[in-house]
Design a protein around this motif. Structure first.
Motif: not given
Length: 160
Positions: A5-10
């Protein structure tokens, strides 16, 4: 094989799936009040200084979890600190490292901003989360949270 999974700012565009994740957390915790709407979340995530920031975990376009935080301040530290409001991972992906990836990304964000602490609360009835946080190096400082909200807040404010 399942992709990492990627983690990014919403962004405000993520408000609808984020509202669904928040509803999942509220259901897990047995909360019966209405959670935030997608419109509210979009507003809170907007602007030069958003009211709250969110790291979103996703795989193949599906939201799998989130970590919501905001900047707080500690006179004892002293300086700005990251206060994590929620960490949530959808039940079917728990144990896969998504929560850990969210916390690592949050720690990186805090350090990059010069914030000297990441702080979160763990519900007493959640020993699994407590053990996971301890394994990542988060300590329990021996303090308990006290809270007043809603009608109790109004009652306190009306005291003489």
């Amino acid at each position: 094989m399942t992709s990492i999974p990627t983690i990014r700012p919403a962004t405000p565009d993520d408000a609808a799936p984020l509202a669904g994740l928040v509803a999942g957390l509220m259901a897990d915790e047995g909360k019966t009040n209405a959670g935030p709407t997608a419109g509210q979340l979009a507003q809170w995530l907007s602007g030069e200084t958003p009211m709250i920031e969110v790291l979103l975990a996703e795989r193949d376009g599906a939201a799998l979890g989130y970590l919501a935080f905001y900047r707080a301040f500690s006179l004892f530290r002293p300086g700005p600190v990251m206060l994590v409001e929620n960490v949530y991972v959808v039940p079917e992906t728990r144990g896969s490292g998504i929560g850990k990836r969210l916390l690592v990304a949050a720690a990186q964000t805090a350090l990059n901003r010069g914030w000297g602490r990441l702080e979160l609360n763990v519900a007493d009835g959640n020993p699994g989360a407590d053990a996971a946080y301890r394994a990542l190096g988060l300590s329990a400082p021996g303090e308990s949270v006290r809270r007043v909200e809603d009608a109790g807040l109004a009652t306190l404010a009306a005291r003489r």
